[in-house]
Write an enzyme that holds these catalytic residues in place. Structure first.
Site, PDB file in Angstrom:
ATOM      1  CB  ILE A  24      -0.824   0.092   1.116  1.00 19.48           C
ATOM      2  CG1 ILE A  24      -0.333  -0.089   2.357  1.00 19.48           C
ATOM      3  CG2 ILE A  24      -2.145  -0.872   0.955  1.00 19.48           C
ATOM      4  CD1 ILE A  24      -1.243  -0.162   3.800  1.00 19.48           C
ATOM      5  CB  ALA A  30       9.779   0.550   6.304  1.00 22.93           C
ATOM      6  CE  LYS A  47       6.102   1.961   9.269  1.00 26.12           C
ATOM      7  NZ  LYS A  47       6.166   3.000   8.297  1.00 26.12           N
ATOM      8  CG  ASP A 141       8.905  12.069  11.037  1.00 31.43           C
ATOM      9  OD1 ASP A 141       9.138  13.330  10.677  1.00 31.43           O
ATOM     10  OD2 ASP A 141       9.071  11.143  10.308  1.00 31.43           O
TER      11      ASP A 141
END
Length: 659
Positions: A24, A30, A47, A141
């Site tokens: 997806i 990753a 992931k 992040d």
């Protein structure tokens, strides 16, 4: 969906458990797949780290440690981490699969959001960050790509802890900060250091972007953008989108201060400020701002002024000598046709006609007036009393009944002017004339229009009462209870809870904290324990001892003991095992890296209290534990658990839950 390229992992089963069904997304760190957990028969997101990173031992070590810490977060606005493992050359993370899209995709589609909608999205994001900060974790992040908007409307924050592993891995290769530079706080650019206030800065940048559709600092290179984060202040969003409220500008200005000490000191405090501003916004503020911005960009140029030079001619006052055409979408103006002047005979006929019309109108008015006076004198009509609005329903019924007027009562309606239980309007209206026997309908008020209860979590009682009063509410009953996270004398919650609709005629009860309940920290990771206590506002003192048969970097003892009520600013102490491995060095089996979860195989236990029993089992099993379900009163909700949330326990050990 990234489905155009064949992927060799699609169709494989990793670790004998996770069957990969489709790819997806692919990022710099990753690739993300939709997979099926064949053991628990559930859909997950998997992931899988890129091969280059998976071969970096330092990166993998940090990634595993951060993943363990992130797995301990249990919050409805956090993407849950179920498992971490390796299969040959593949290092992977099993996570909750959220059907929906990212906040970045929404921004790309819409351009920007209105202030109310932007603050509504920021609140669950900040709630997730606040939960992480209380647990001693920093996201590092925060950006729209890491906010997922589920199909059911819920917002969830992803990739907790992964940014630290990624950044650390890149620093070992380049010595530079590599990340999402548009959201980096000045201290991250200058020193590489990040704490909970760095997340607040990034959240402020993201709020600016939601409101304006662009980041505040632009540059041709990442280095140029980083330079601006250090040297330029973030402008108020209203500089870009006129009409934004000043209080919204203030939120962005405070969160993006260069001085970290001037920002809200964690996401919980920024959340309280955002909720406070959101509660005070007009309901139609998004429409107002959108209309104002549209009007500001839709002004058409005025045609050049002209001066007459003769009958039917004009001259443009400017360099162009041709008369301007009509503005776009405007009809052309044509000169009105000339009307012939009336003759003397025309004027005479008009005067005679007007006289007879006036006589006829006067006669008709006299007839109507006489008819009205006759009916009034004959008692054919009554009037609805002018004083009936604002009366209690019973008083209004009695007054009309005394005049022989039949009454019926309609369904109550909300009214911002008339108190609950009193008459807010009638049909016919007050002062209207009604015939004998005609029924009057009374419409009672059910109080003021419901509004959202503002969020007062973490505020003092006086501040909470002030916030409620500004929203039109009054404080009701005040009670107290213990809290692991909220300082003494601060608001834990309200009843009804924040965000629920309530008419301001009803009181809002307040629950205050009787003190922070000191958590159990012995045998947990010392660094996370210290961050967790500092996030609670406690003054932490750390002492170190050498205990050779205990894992290094864990808490050996704490003062005060678990369960003790403490307040923000109180002094607490932790005794931590030093990194002394003895003569065996790193081969000592009791030497563990203090980046990890507090011991070999030790995992943080998720908090499942209050959850559905089946859901709690899935969460605990996904975190690597066995579950022992015990019946206590027979509810389908978990009443307590052992070990408790925040405690560490070995992978595969048993967690007891009572329902």
């Amino acid at each position: 969906m990234d489905t155009t390229v064949a992927d060799p992992l699609v169709g494989q089963v990793l670790d004998g458990r996770y069957r990969i069904e489709s790819r997806i997304a692919r990022g710099g760190m990753a690739t993300v797949y939709v997979a099926r957990d064949v053991k628990l028969d559930r859909e997950i997101a998997l992931k899988v780290m890129h091969a280059g990173l998976a071969q970096d031992e330092d990166f993998v070590r940090r990634f595993i440690g951060e993943a363990k810490a992130a797995a301990g977060l249990s919050h409805p606005n956090v993407v849950a981490v179920y498992d971490q493992g390796t299969d040959g050359q593949h290092v992977f993370l099993a996570m909750e699969y959220v059907r929906g899209r990212t906040l970045r995709a929404l921004l790309t589609e819409r351009g920007r959001l209105g202030p109310r909608e932007a603050l509504e999205i920021m609140q669950p994001v900040l709630a997730a960050l606040a939960a992480a900060h209380r647990a001693g974790l920093v996201h590092r992040d925060v950006k729209p790509e890491n906010v997922l908007l589920a199909d059911d409307g819920q917002a969830k924050v992803a990739d907790f802890g992964l940014a630290r592993a990624e950044t650390a891995g890149k620093q070992t290769k380049t010595g530079l900060i590599i990340g999402t530079v548009g959201y980096l706080a000045p201290e991250q650019v200058l020193t590489g250091h990040a704490d909970v206030r760095s997340d607040v800065y990034a959240a402020g940048i993201m709020l600016f972007e939601l409101l304006t559709g662009r980041q505040p600092h632009q540059g041709d290179t990442p280095l140029a953008v980083a330079y601006k984060h250090v040297n330029d202040v973030v402008p108020p969003p209203s500089d870009v989108v006129p009409g934004l409220p000043e209080r919204v500008d203030t939120l962005v200005t405070l969160a993006t201060s260069h001085d970290a000490a001037r920002r809200p000191q964690d996401a919980g405090r920024f959340l309280a400020a955002v909720a406070d501003v959101a509660a005070g916004l007009p309901r139609d503020i998004d429409e107002r701002v959108a209309h104002g911005a549209h009007a500001a960009t839709s002004v058409l140029p005025m045609p050049a002024p002209t001066t007459p030079v003769g009958p039917g001619h004009t001259r443009v006052l400017g360099p162009e000598m041709e008369p301007p055409g009509p503005p776009p979408h405007q009809p052309r103006h044509h000169p009105a046709p000339e009307v012939p002047r009336p003759t003397a005979m025309d004027r005479l006929i008009g005067a005679v006609t007007s006289r007879y019309v006036l006589i006829a109108v006067g006669a008709l008015a006299a007839v109507i007036l006489g008819w009205a006076v006759w009916y009034q004198a004959a008692g054919q009509y009554q009037h609805v009393p002018d004083t009936i609005i604002g009366m209690t329903l019973e008083d209004a019924k009695r007054e009309l009944a005394a005049d022989g007027v039949p009454v019926q009562v309609a369904e109550p309606v909300f009214s911002d002017k008339i108190a609950k239980g009193r008459v807010t309007r009638t049909d016919p209206a007050p002062g209207s004339r009604i015939a004998q026997g005609e029924t009057v309908t009374l419409v009672p008020s059910k109080g003021r229009q419901p509004v959202d209860v503002p969020d007062t979590t973490g505020r003092s009682l006086d501040d909470a009462k002030k916030i409620l009063a500004e929203a039109g509410f009054r404080a009701g009953e005040v009670t107290r209870e213990g809290s692991h996270t909220v300082p003494r004398d601060m608001v834990i919650r309200t009843n009804p809870r924040a965000g629920r609709e309530l008419t301001p005629d009803e009181p809002v009860d307040i629950v205050l904290s009787s003190g922070i309940s000191m958590p159990s920290l012995v045998n947990t990771n010392a660094r996370q324990a210290e961050n967790r206590l500092r996030a609670l506002g406690l003054d932490v003192k750390v002492e170190r001892q050498d205990v050779g048969d205990r894992p290094r970097g864990i808490v050996l003892s704490q003062d005060p003991p678990p369960g003790t009520a403490v307040s923000r600013g109180d002094k607490v102490s932790l005794v931590v095992n030093k990194k002394d491995c003895g003569f065996l060095g790193d081969f000592n089996p009791f030497c563990r890296d203090d980046e990890g979860g507090g011991g070999d195989g030790a995992l943080p236990v998720p908090n499942v209290v209050g959850r559905d029993v089946a859901e709690a089992q899935r969460i605990l099993e996904g975190a690597g534990f066995e579950v022992d379900v015990k019946r206590q009163v027979g509810f389908n909700r978990v009443l307590r658990q052992e070990p408790g949330s925040g405690d560490g326990a070995p992978r595969g050990s048993k967690v007891k839950i009572w329902h």
